[in-house]
Design a protein around this motif. Sequence first.
Motif, PDB file in Angstrom:
ATOM      1  N   LYS A 152      17.938 -58.577  23.201  1.00 38.40           N
ATOM      2  CA  LYS A 152      18.947 -59.388  23.874  1.00 38.40           C
ATOM      3  C   LYS A 152      18.836 -59.324  25.396  1.00 38.40           C
ATOM      4  O   LYS A 152      19.721 -59.803  26.108  1.00 38.40           O
ATOM      5  CB  LYS A 152      20.341 -58.946  23.431  1.00 38.40           C
ATOM      6  N   GLY A 153      17.761 -58.706  25.892  1.00 44.84           N
ATOM      7  CA  GLY A 153      17.490 -58.769  27.334  1.00 44.84           C
ATOM      8  C   GLY A 153      18.085 -57.667  28.173  1.00 44.84           C
ATOM      9  O   GLY A 153      18.159 -57.789  29.403  1.00 44.84           O
ATOM     10  N   ALA A 154      18.497 -56.557  27.577  1.00 41.79           N
ATOM     11  CA  ALA A 154      19.058 -55.437  28.341  1.00 41.79           C
ATOM     12  C   ALA A 154      17.955 -54.531  28.866  1.00 41.79           C
ATOM     13  O   ALA A 154      16.815 -54.556  28.382  1.00 41.79           O
ATOM     14  CB  ALA A 154      20.021 -54.636  27.466  1.00 41.79           C
ATOM     15  N   TYR A 155      18.305 -53.719  29.862  1.00 43.66           N
ATOM     16  CA  TYR A 155      17.424 -52.666  30.359  1.00 43.66           C
ATOM     17  C   TYR A 155      17.794 -51.407  29.590  1.00 43.66           C
ATOM     18  O   TYR A 155      18.924 -50.919  29.689  1.00 43.66           O
ATOM     19  CB  TYR A 155      17.613 -52.463  31.867  1.00 43.66           C
ATOM     20  N   VAL A 156      16.845 -50.886  28.807  1.00 45.97           N
ATOM     21  CA  VAL A 156      17.156 -49.849  27.833  1.00 45.97           C
ATOM     22  C   VAL A 156      16.585 -48.496  28.243  1.00 45.97           C
ATOM     23  O   VAL A 156      15.382 -48.361  28.506  1.00 45.97           O
ATOM     24  CB  VAL A 156      16.618 -50.231  26.439  1.00 45.97           C
ATOM     25  N   ILE A 157      17.465 -47.504  28.258  1.00 44.92           N
ATOM     26  CA  ILE A 157      17.084 -46.135  28.582  1.00 44.92           C
ATOM     27  C   ILE A 157      17.401 -45.262  27.364  1.00 44.92           C
ATOM     28  O   ILE A 157      18.533 -45.252  26.888  1.00 44.92           O
ATOM     29  CB  ILE A 157      17.857 -45.605  29.804  1.00 44.92           C
ATOM     30  N   GLY A 158      16.390 -44.559  26.875  1.00 44.17           N
ATOM     31  CA  GLY A 158      16.580 -43.734  25.692  1.00 44.17           C
ATOM     32  C   GLY A 158      16.550 -42.251  26.011  1.00 44.17           C
ATOM     33  O   GLY A 158      15.864 -41.820  26.940  1.00 44.17           O
ATOM     34  N   VAL A 159      17.312 -41.476  25.245  1.00 47.35           N
ATOM     35  CA  VAL A 159      17.317 -40.022  25.365  1.00 47.35           C
ATOM     36  C   VAL A 159      16.947 -39.443  24.007  1.00 47.35           C
ATOM     37  O   VAL A 159      17.549 -39.806  22.990  1.00 47.35           O
ATOM     38  CB  VAL A 159      18.689 -39.481  25.803  1.00 47.35           C
ATOM     39  N   ALA A 160      15.950 -38.547  23.989  1.00 47.45           N
ATOM     40  CA  ALA A 160      15.523 -37.934  22.729  1.00 47.45           C
ATOM     41  C   ALA A 160      14.750 -36.661  23.034  1.00 47.45           C
ATOM     42  O   ALA A 160      14.613 -36.260  24.199  1.00 47.45           O
ATOM     43  CB  ALA A 160      14.667 -38.908  21.925  1.00 47.45           C
ATOM     44  N   SER A 161      14.220 -36.021  21.998  1.00 46.00           N
ATOM     45  CA  SER A 161      13.448 -34.790  22.179  1.00 46.00           C
ATOM     46  C   SER A 161      12.019 -35.115  22.596  1.00 46.00           C
ATOM     47  O   SER A 161      11.566 -36.269  22.519  1.00 46.00           O
ATOM     48  CB  SER A 161      13.431 -33.980  20.883  1.00 46.00           C
ATOM     49  N   THR A 162      11.295 -34.092  23.001  1.00 46.85           N
ATOM     50  CA  THR A 162       9.928 -34.244  23.505  1.00 46.85           C
ATOM     51  C   THR A 162       9.040 -35.004  22.524  1.00 46.85           C
ATOM     52  O   THR A 162       8.271 -35.890  22.926  1.00 46.85           O
ATOM     53  CB  THR A 162       9.315 -32.860  23.778  1.00 46.85           C
ATOM     54  N   ASP A 163       9.144 -34.679  21.238  1.00 43.32           N
ATOM     55  CA  ASP A 163       8.274 -35.273  20.222  1.00 43.32           C
ATOM     56  C   ASP A 163       8.482 -36.771  20.055  1.00 43.32           C
ATOM     57  O   ASP A 163       7.616 -37.447  19.496  1.00 43.32           O
ATOM     58  CB  ASP A 163       8.506 -34.591  18.868  1.00 43.32           C
ATOM     59  N   ASN A 164       9.596 -37.283  20.529  1.00 45.98           N
ATOM     60  CA  ASN A 164       9.926 -38.694  20.301  1.00 45.98           C
ATOM     61  C   ASN A 164       9.826 -39.574  21.541  1.00 45.98           C
ATOM     62  O   ASN A 164      10.159 -40.758  21.483  1.00 45.98           O
ATOM     63  CB  ASN A 164      11.337 -38.803  19.719  1.00 45.98           C
ATOM     64  N   VAL A 165       9.345 -39.017  22.628  1.00 41.17           N
ATOM     65  CA  VAL A 165       9.245 -39.793  23.873  1.00 41.17           C
ATOM     66  C   VAL A 165       8.326 -40.997  23.698  1.00 41.17           C
ATOM     67  O   VAL A 165       8.685 -42.138  24.043  1.00 41.17           O
ATOM     68  CB  VAL A 165       8.773 -38.904  25.032  1.00 41.17           C
ATOM     69  N   GLU A 166       7.137 -40.789  23.170  1.00 41.75           N
ATOM     70  CA  GLU A 166       6.193 -41.893  22.993  1.00 41.75           C
ATOM     71  C   GLU A 166       6.693 -42.901  21.967  1.00 41.75           C
ATOM     72  O   GLU A 166       6.492 -44.104  22.114  1.00 41.75           O
ATOM     73  CB  GLU A 166       4.810 -41.358  22.588  1.00 41.75           C
ATOM     74  N   TYR A 167       7.341 -42.405  20.934  1.00 38.67           N
ATOM     75  CA  TYR A 167       7.920 -43.288  19.913  1.00 38.67           C
ATOM     76  C   TYR A 167       8.925 -44.247  20.538  1.00 38.67           C
ATOM     77  O   TYR A 167       8.914 -45.451  20.248  1.00 38.67           O
ATOM     78  CB  TYR A 167       8.580 -42.427  18.835  1.00 38.67           C
ATOM     79  N   LEU A 168       9.763 -43.738  21.438  1.00 43.07           N
ATOM     80  CA  LEU A 168      10.768 -44.593  22.065  1.00 43.07           C
ATOM     81  C   LEU A 168      10.135 -45.610  23.002  1.00 43.07           C
ATOM     82  O   LEU A 168      10.615 -46.739  23.121  1.00 43.07           O
ATOM     83  CB  LEU A 168      11.785 -43.746  22.820  1.00 43.07           C
ATOM     84  N   LYS A 169       9.047 -45.242  23.633  1.00 40.84           N
ATOM     85  CA  LYS A 169       8.340 -46.209  24.472  1.00 40.84           C
ATOM     86  C   LYS A 169       7.771 -47.328  23.617  1.00 40.84           C
ATOM     87  O   LYS A 169       7.794 -48.502  24.004  1.00 40.84           O
ATOM     88  CB  LYS A 169       7.234 -45.508  25.255  1.00 40.84           C
ATOM     89  N   GLN A 170       7.284 -46.975  22.418  1.00 41.61           N
ATOM     90  CA  GLN A 170       6.765 -47.990  21.497  1.00 41.61           C
ATOM     91  C   GLN A 170       7.874 -48.914  21.006  1.00 41.61           C
ATOM     92  O   GLN A 170       7.641 -50.104  20.778  1.00 41.61           O
ATOM     93  CB  GLN A 170       6.079 -47.309  20.310  1.00 41.61           C
ATOM     94  N   LEU A 171       9.076 -48.360  20.865  1.00 45.99           N
ATOM     95  CA  LEU A 171      10.207 -49.192  20.430  1.00 45.99           C
ATOM     96  C   LEU A 171      10.613 -50.199  21.493  1.00 45.99           C
ATOM     97  O   LEU A 171      11.235 -51.213  21.179  1.00 45.99           O
ATOM     98  CB  LEU A 171      11.408 -48.311  20.093  1.00 45.99           C
ATOM     99  N   GLY A 172      10.296 -49.899  22.756  1.00 43.38           N
ATOM    100  CA  GLY A 172      10.630 -50.835  23.820  1.00 43.38           C
ATOM    101  C   GLY A 172      11.491 -50.286  24.935  1.00 43.38           C
ATOM    102  O   GLY A 172      11.941 -51.037  25.815  1.00 43.38           O
ATOM    103  N   CYS A 173      11.759 -48.979  24.944  1.00 41.90           N
ATOM    104  CA  CYS A 173      12.567 -48.400  26.019  1.00 41.90           C
ATOM    105  C   CYS A 173      11.897 -48.614  27.381  1.00 41.90           C
ATOM    106  O   CYS A 173      10.696 -48.416  27.531  1.00 41.90           O
ATOM    107  CB  CYS A 173      12.760 -46.899  25.794  1.00 41.90           C
ATOM    108  N   ASP A 174      12.691 -48.996  28.364  1.00 38.07           N
ATOM    109  CA  ASP A 174      12.185 -49.132  29.728  1.00 38.07           C
ATOM    110  C   ASP A 174      12.036 -47.771  30.399  1.00 38.07           C
ATOM    111  O   ASP A 174      11.160 -47.581  31.248  1.00 38.07           O
ATOM    112  CB  ASP A 174      13.144 -50.008  30.542  1.00 38.07           C
ATOM    113  N   GLU A 175      12.893 -46.845  30.021  1.00 39.00           N
ATOM    114  CA  GLU A 175      12.805 -45.463  30.485  1.00 39.00           C
ATOM    115  C   GLU A 175      13.160 -44.540  29.328  1.00 39.00           C
ATOM    116  O   GLU A 175      13.967 -44.898  28.474  1.00 39.00           O
ATOM    117  CB  GLU A 175      13.787 -45.182  31.632  1.00 39.00           C
TER     118      GLU A 175
END
Length: 320
Positions: A169-192
């Motif tokens: 929907k066009g938002a700027y998305v920032i995710g918080v997670a553990s070390t093991d999931n940082v790359e996963y969240l980038k793949q999902l589309g997190c901007d940070e």
Amino acid sequence: MKAIRIDEFGGTEVLKLVNIDRPIPENDEILVKVYSSSVNPVDCTMRNGGNEILRPFLKLPMILGCDVAGIVEEVGSEVTNFKKGDAVYGCPNFPGDGSYAEFVAAKSNRFAIKPSNISFNHAAAVPLTSLVAWEGIFELGKLEKGQKILIQGASGGVGSFAVQIAKAKGAYVIGVASTDNVEYLKQLGCDEVFDYKSQDFENILKNIDLVFDASPIRNDIDRLKSVKVLKNGGIFVSVNVDYPFSEIVNEEMDNKNVIGKMVAGQNHANLSEIAELISENKVNVFVSKVFPLEQVAEAHKESETWHVRGKLVLEVRKEI
């Protein structure tokens, strides 16, 4: 039919495979031949006897399961939106009369046509978590295109959908997670992405429009961090309805004119729009592991580690 039923509350040992009569749909219900269900943390909570909010509604014996994907076997006389043979997905009943079973009967307005580009196993991973994310972000959080959203617990079942639908929907998305999931969240589309084990996002971020807390952690320390990064007049939405905002958190929200809300995700009409995003490949479904129905105890044990990426699925029957 086969079903997983509990006759008492407790650990995974109370999950019993039983043979019971197939349900008969009411006039406004459909009977669904279940191919897949999924395991949500709330299933484990109900198995244990619930929390203060759920406990009054739990009645034994009970079939667990909030998500289902399958094929319409029968339709009630008042049902006009589905026909026999339709592939559907949805949240049939809550709590009880659930989807850990070969058939489930529920009101037709709790279902939508299954996205045709995903399997039953993947479709069963969608309903409850995506509804919570959608309602929390758009209906309660009022997120708009171009705004900034911080998602806590972004790699879990709810969080994974929250990241994707906010981004779609066009938002700027920032995710918080553990070390093991940082790359996963980038793949999902997190901007940070912030690693909560090594980064203090509350000292870096500011003027966030919406914080969506999908983390299983329930404490005031983390909630105060969320309030700190919000803009004046921002919105804080939590999925942890069993943990009300404390006096100290309410006071901090008042100081910043922040609105605090809890989300349960019961607007089933949103399933059709979610299905459209999935069909357009704007939202992907991430299944961590698939268990046969008979191994539901193992699925519950894994869910209770609180470290599941995406969703755990129960395969009730094989897709042809």
